[in-house]
Design a protein around this motif. Structure first.
Motif, short mmCIF file in Angstrom:
data_model
loop_
_atom_site.label_atom_id
_atom_site.label_comp_id
_atom_site.label_asym_id
_atom_site.label_seq_id
_atom_site.Cartn_x
_atom_site.Cartn_y
_atom_site.Cartn_z
N PHE A 124 13.94 -1.97 5.11
CA PHE A 124 12.76 -2.05 5.97
C PHE A 124 12.67 -0.89 6.95
O PHE A 124 11.58 -0.56 7.42
CB PHE A 124 12.72 -3.41 6.70
CG PHE A 124 12.25 -4.52 5.81
CD1 PHE A 124 10.91 -4.68 5.53
CD2 PHE A 124 13.16 -5.38 5.24
CE1 PHE A 124 10.46 -5.69 4.69
CE2 PHE A 124 12.73 -6.40 4.40
CZ PHE A 124 11.37 -6.55 4.12
N VAL A 169 9.99 2.00 6.34
CA VAL A 169 8.55 1.90 6.57
C VAL A 169 8.10 2.96 7.57
O VAL A 169 7.06 3.61 7.39
CB VAL A 169 8.15 0.47 7.02
CG1 VAL A 169 6.68 0.40 7.39
CG2 VAL A 169 8.46 -0.53 5.91
N SER A 193 1.84 1.41 5.90
CA SER A 193 2.81 0.51 6.51
C SER A 193 2.75 -0.88 5.86
O SER A 193 3.79 -1.45 5.51
CB SER A 193 2.52 0.40 8.01
OG SER A 193 3.49 -0.35 8.65
N GLU A 194 1.55 -1.41 5.68
CA GLU A 194 1.41 -2.75 5.10
C GLU A 194 1.84 -2.79 3.64
O GLU A 194 2.51 -3.73 3.21
CB GLU A 194 -0.04 -3.23 5.25
CG GLU A 194 -0.46 -3.47 6.68
CD GLU A 194 0.36 -4.51 7.42
OE1 GLU A 194 0.89 -5.44 6.77
OE2 GLU A 194 0.47 -4.40 8.65
N THR A 244 5.68 -2.41 3.40
CA THR A 244 6.31 -3.66 3.82
C THR A 244 6.16 -4.73 2.75
O THR A 244 7.11 -5.47 2.43
CB THR A 244 5.70 -4.15 5.16
OG1 THR A 244 5.94 -3.15 6.15
CG2 THR A 244 6.31 -5.47 5.60
N ASN A 245 4.97 -4.83 2.17
CA ASN A 245 4.72 -5.82 1.12
C ASN A 245 5.62 -5.55 -0.09
O ASN A 245 6.19 -6.48 -0.66
CB ASN A 245 3.24 -5.75 0.72
CG ASN A 245 2.79 -6.98 -0.01
OD1 ASN A 245 2.99 -8.09 0.46
ND2 ASN A 245 2.17 -6.79 -1.16
N LEU A 259 8.52 -4.02 -0.10
CA LEU A 259 9.90 -4.36 0.27
C LEU A 259 10.12 -5.87 0.32
O LEU A 259 11.16 -6.37 -0.11
CB LEU A 259 10.24 -3.74 1.62
CG LEU A 259 10.42 -2.23 1.60
CD1 LEU A 259 10.36 -1.66 3.00
CD2 LEU A 259 11.72 -1.87 0.90
N ARG A 260 9.15 -6.58 0.82
CA ARG A 260 9.29 -8.03 0.96
C ARG A 260 9.21 -8.75 -0.38
O ARG A 260 9.93 -9.71 -0.60
CB ARG A 260 8.19 -8.54 1.90
CG ARG A 260 8.36 -10.00 2.27
CD ARG A 260 7.48 -10.40 3.43
NE ARG A 260 8.07 -9.87 4.65
CZ ARG A 260 7.37 -9.42 5.69
NH1 ARG A 260 6.07 -9.44 5.66
NH2 ARG A 260 7.98 -8.96 6.75
N GLY A 307 -0.66 -8.97 5.24
CA GLY A 307 -0.68 -7.54 4.97
C GLY A 307 -1.80 -7.11 4.05
O GLY A 307 -2.51 -6.14 4.33
#
Length: 121
Positions: A10, A13, A41-42, A45-46, A48-49, A91
């Protein structure tokens, strides 16, 4: 086109946002900058999540078509990104709100989630 691989962490990002800003500076792009960086960024992050398996990375690709700019985040995970009807996971709602269009394309393995921004006139 400019692209970079980022490891599954994370902390990357912020580096992805910095890479996007450097690219926009190199291209002389000023309009829609905040929206584009927010989507980087979104989407990172998405990925990675939900999309980057352990030991893998994600690719951030930025494309300048003159008429529009495109952000792509490539991951190698299963499934398709979508807006889910639950309060968490906002996101992609943010991406939908600030981009002119967005979508998901399959790749092997994984998927590409993209957002486009029309160039200022």
């Amino acid at each position: 086109m400019r692209e970079r691989l980022f490891p599954r962490a994370f902390q990357t990002v912020a580096s992805a946002r910095d890479f996007a800003c450097e690219t926009l500076d190199a291209w002389g792009v000023k309009g829609r900058r905040d929206d584009l960086v927010l989507c980087v960024s979104e989407l990172a992050t998405n990925a990675l999540r939900y999309g980057v398996p352990r030991g893998r990375s994600y690719r951030l690709r930025l494309l300048n078509f003159g008429c529009c700019l495109r952000v792509e985040v490539h991951d190698s995970g299963p499934g398709r990104s979508r807006i889910i009807g639950r309060p968490l996971g906002t996101g992609l709602r943010i991406v939908e709100a600030v981009s002119d269009q967005w979508g998901v394309l399959p790749r092997s393995p994984g998927k590409v989630v993209w957002a486009e921004f029309h160039a200022d006139e």
